[in-house]
Design a protein around this motif. Structure first.
Motif, PDB file in Angstrom:
ATOM      1  N   ALA A 181      -4.083  -1.818  -1.615  1.00 30.62           N
ATOM      2  CA  ALA A 181      -4.000  -0.422  -1.178  1.00 30.62           C
ATOM      3  C   ALA A 181      -2.791   0.276  -1.800  1.00 30.62           C
ATOM      4  CB  ALA A 181      -3.939  -0.358   0.344  1.00 30.62           C
ATOM      5  N   LYS A 182      -1.666  -0.395  -1.842  1.00 30.82           N
ATOM      6  CA  LYS A 182      -0.456   0.203  -2.408  1.00 30.82           C
ATOM      7  C   LYS A 182      -0.628   0.537  -3.879  1.00 30.82           C
ATOM      8  CE  LYS A 182       3.091  -1.679   0.686  1.00 30.82           C
ATOM      9  NZ  LYS A 182       4.280  -2.560   0.786  1.00 30.82           N
ATOM     10  N   ALA A 183      -1.389  -0.285  -4.602  1.00 32.86           N
ATOM     11  CA  ALA A 183      -1.590  -0.046  -6.027  1.00 32.86           C
ATOM     12  C   ALA A 183      -2.610   1.060  -6.281  1.00 32.86           C
ATOM     13  CB  ALA A 183      -2.049  -1.335  -6.709  1.00 32.86           C
ATOM     14  N   VAL A 184      -3.583   1.196  -5.381  1.00 35.02           N
ATOM     15  CA  VAL A 184      -4.718   2.096  -5.629  1.00 35.02           C
ATOM     16  C   VAL A 184      -4.488   3.509  -5.118  1.00 35.02           C
ATOM     17  CG1 VAL A 184      -7.129   2.523  -4.977  1.00 35.02           C
ATOM     18  CG2 VAL A 184      -6.424   0.243  -5.749  1.00 35.02           C
ATOM     19  N   VAL A 185      -3.981   3.641  -3.912  1.00 33.94           N
ATOM     20  CA  VAL A 185      -3.928   4.956  -3.258  1.00 33.94           C
ATOM     21  C   VAL A 185      -3.179   6.011  -4.075  1.00 33.94           C
ATOM     22  CG1 VAL A 185      -3.063   6.217  -1.240  1.00 33.94           C
ATOM     23  CG2 VAL A 185      -4.335   4.081  -0.937  1.00 33.94           C
ATOM     24  N   PRO A 186      -1.987   5.726  -4.600  1.00 34.02           N
ATOM     25  CA  PRO A 186      -1.289   6.777  -5.365  1.00 34.02           C
ATOM     26  C   PRO A 186      -2.090   7.264  -6.569  1.00 34.02           C
ATOM     27  CG  PRO A 186       0.233   5.019  -4.781  1.00 34.02           C
ATOM     28  CD  PRO A 186      -1.134   4.520  -4.448  1.00 34.02           C
ATOM     29  N   GLN A 187      -2.749   6.355  -7.279  1.00 37.87           N
ATOM     30  CA  GLN A 187      -3.543   6.760  -8.438  1.00 37.87           C
ATOM     31  C   GLN A 187      -4.727   7.622  -8.024  1.00 37.87           C
ATOM     32  OE1 GLN A 187      -4.485   4.064 -11.642  1.00 37.87           O
ATOM     33  NE2 GLN A 187      -2.948   2.585 -11.001  1.00 37.87           N
ATOM     34  N   LEU A 206     -13.322   9.425  -1.764  1.00 33.64           N
ATOM     35  CA  LEU A 206     -13.533   8.742  -0.492  1.00 33.64           C
ATOM     36  C   LEU A 206     -13.181   7.278  -0.722  1.00 33.64           C
ATOM     37  CD1 LEU A 206     -14.659   8.599   2.415  1.00 33.64           C
ATOM     38  CD2 LEU A 206     -16.939   8.351   1.431  1.00 33.64           C
ATOM     39  N   LEU A 207     -12.276   6.753   0.089  1.00 35.76           N
ATOM     40  CA  LEU A 207     -11.809   5.374  -0.058  1.00 35.76           C
ATOM     41  C   LEU A 207     -12.380   4.548   1.087  1.00 35.76           C
ATOM     42  CD1 LEU A 207      -9.868   3.626  -1.840  1.00 35.76           C
ATOM     43  CD2 LEU A 207      -8.140   4.018  -0.072  1.00 35.76           C
ATOM     44  N   SER A 208     -13.089   3.464   0.761  1.00 38.65           N
ATOM     45  CA  SER A 208     -13.723   2.651   1.791  1.00 38.65           C
ATOM     46  C   SER A 208     -13.367   1.187   1.622  1.00 38.65           C
ATOM     47  CB  SER A 208     -15.247   2.827   1.748  1.00 38.65           C
ATOM     48  OG  SER A 208     -15.769   2.392   0.501  1.00 38.65           O
ATOM     49  N   SER A 209     -13.608   0.412   2.687  1.00 41.05           N
ATOM     50  CA  SER A 209     -13.375  -1.028   2.610  1.00 41.05           C
ATOM     51  C   SER A 209     -13.957  -1.716   3.839  1.00 41.05           C
ATOM     52  CB  SER A 209     -11.879  -1.343   2.521  1.00 41.05           C
ATOM     53  OG  SER A 209     -11.675  -2.737   2.304  1.00 41.05           O
ATOM     54  N   PHE A 210     -14.319  -2.989   3.672  1.00 37.30           N
ATOM     55  CA  PHE A 210     -14.641  -3.847   4.804  1.00 37.30           C
ATOM     56  C   PHE A 210     -13.366  -4.335   5.485  1.00 37.30           C
ATOM     57  CE2 PHE A 210     -18.569  -4.402   2.325  1.00 37.30           C
ATOM     58  CZ  PHE A 210     -19.537  -4.349   3.312  1.00 37.30           C
ATOM     59  N   ASN A 211     -12.254  -4.289   4.760  1.00 33.82           N
ATOM     60  CA  ASN A 211     -11.015  -4.890   5.226  1.00 33.82           C
ATOM     61  C   ASN A 211     -10.182  -3.892   6.022  1.00 33.82           C
ATOM     62  OD1 ASN A 211      -8.029  -5.749   4.893  1.00 33.82           O
ATOM     63  ND2 ASN A 211      -9.167  -7.564   4.278  1.00 33.82           N
ATOM     64  N   TYR A 212      -9.983  -4.190   7.295  1.00 35.86           N
ATOM     65  CA  TYR A 212      -9.242  -3.289   8.180  1.00 35.86           C
ATOM     66  C   TYR A 212      -7.803  -3.091   7.706  1.00 35.86           C
ATOM     67  CZ  TYR A 212      -6.819  -1.638  12.356  1.00 35.86           C
ATOM     68  OH  TYR A 212      -6.033  -0.924  13.228  1.00 35.86           O
ATOM     69  N   HIS A 213      -7.168  -4.168   7.251  1.00 34.72           N
ATOM     70  CA  HIS A 213      -5.757  -4.079   6.862  1.00 34.72           C
ATOM     71  C   HIS A 213      -5.570  -3.210   5.617  1.00 34.72           C
ATOM     72  CE1 HIS A 213      -4.737  -7.034   9.879  1.00 34.72           C
ATOM     73  NE2 HIS A 213      -5.698  -7.815   9.409  1.00 34.72           N
ATOM     74  N   ALA A 214      -6.537  -3.266   4.707  1.00 36.23           N
ATOM     75  CA  ALA A 214      -6.476  -2.407   3.525  1.00 36.23           C
ATOM     76  C   ALA A 214      -6.586  -0.946   3.928  1.00 36.23           C
ATOM     77  CB  ALA A 214      -7.571  -2.782   2.542  1.00 36.23           C
ATOM     78  N   LEU A 215      -7.516  -0.643   4.833  1.00 38.29           N
ATOM     79  CA  LEU A 215      -7.683   0.728   5.297  1.00 38.29           C
ATOM     80  C   LEU A 215      -6.472   1.203   6.088  1.00 38.29           C
ATOM     81  CD1 LEU A 215     -11.442   0.713   6.408  1.00 38.29           C
ATOM     82  CD2 LEU A 215     -10.459   1.811   4.379  1.00 38.29           C
ATOM     83  N   LYS A 216      -5.916   0.330   6.896  1.00 38.28           N
ATOM     84  CA  LYS A 216      -4.738   0.696   7.691  1.00 38.28           C
ATOM     85  C   LYS A 216      -3.568   1.040   6.784  1.00 38.28           C
ATOM     86  CE  LYS A 216      -1.773  -0.995  11.425  1.00 38.28           C
ATOM     87  NZ  LYS A 216      -1.477  -2.152  12.335  1.00 38.28           N
ATOM     88  N   GLN A 217      -3.377   0.248   5.712  1.00 39.82           N
ATOM     89  CA  GLN A 217      -2.305   0.545   4.769  1.00 39.82           C
ATOM     90  C   GLN A 217      -2.561   1.857   4.044  1.00 39.82           C
ATOM     91  OE1 GLN A 217       0.640  -0.904   4.213  1.00 39.82           O
ATOM     92  NE2 GLN A 217       1.090   0.653   2.661  1.00 39.82           N
TER      93      GLN A 217
END
Length: 246
Positions: free
Chosen positions: A129-135, A146-157
């Protein structure tokens, strides 16, 4: 004040137009654009050197001419593999795209993107998440991301890095859980994404009544899918969305 929302279309091309081009490649995105589809769904994960790349599997075997795990590779190694010829000779020479390259292409084509944070077993969802969100925030306007994921921790970050007025989040699930509303509220998420075959009418109508966009993956049979439109589905993610138009 009404919160902003992405401009989701009825049809989204899964991993690009993956029925007609190698999945998760620039060729597949260009094919979707040529076919008239304005949004694509793609997967992103990290190489061993921390580079975010557009790829679904943890390894190279299924969709390239090589082998190896992504978490053991640096970008130069990953670039050695042909990721198009496995699909057909027409795409020979295609190379894995970095997130930066793919975002640049989507921006130039004026397309929208549902980007899935793909957290394979043993990988770090926070680092991804840290690497992707800023870009993602830098490359595309709010209404086309729209950013999605099965992983709760990735979405929370991701939510920690960007509020709901900056970034729309989609909660991915195999089937809608009993506590879907609580999970949405905790993440301040925008949409729910579920396997179309697991979707039940009662719960779909509950989501619609709550005013939450409901996306279904990966539907390729428009006749079998048909009744679900009446249940309140917002968008279908399909390998071959042209079939829904036909």
């Amino acid at each position: 004040m009404t919160s902003p929302s992405p401009h989701l279309p009825r049809l989204i091309a899964h991993r690009g137009l993956s029925a007609h081009a190698p999945e998760n490649t620039r060729a597949a995105v260009r094919a979707a654009h040529r076919a008239g589809f304005h949004w694509v769904e793609l997967d992103v994960q990290l190489l061993g050197d921390g580079t975010p790349v557009i790829w679904h599997d943890s390894g190279m075997k299924r969709c390239s001419d090589g082998r190896g795990k992504l978490h053991k590779m640096h970008l130069e190694q990953a670039r050695e593999y042909d990721v198009g010829a496995w699909f057909s000779a027409e795409f020979r020479g295609e190379r894995m795209a970095t997130l930066e390259e793919m975002l640049s292409l989507i921006s130039r084509l004026d397309m929208g993107l549902n980007l899935e944070l793909k957290v394979c077993r043993g990988r770090d969802p926070i680092a991804l998440a840290k690497a992707v969100v800023p870009q993602l925030l830098e490359a595309l306007p709010f209404e086309r991301r729209l950013l999605s994921s099965f992983n709760y921790h990735a979405l929370k970050q991701a939510r920690h890095m960007a509020g709901p007025d900056e970034l729309a989040l989609g909660v991915l699930c195999k089937k809608l859980p009993q506590q879907w509303r609580e999970k949405m509220d905790t993440l301040q998420a925008y949409s729910l994404h579920t396997d179309w075959k697991q979707l039940k009418e009662k719960r779909a109508r509950m989501v619609k009544e709550a005013g939450i966009p409901l996306l279904c993956y990966t539907a390729n049979d428009p006749l079998a899918f048909g009744p679900r439109w009446d249940w309140g589905v917002t968008s279908v993610i399909s390998d071959d969305p042209q079939r829904f138009m036909d």
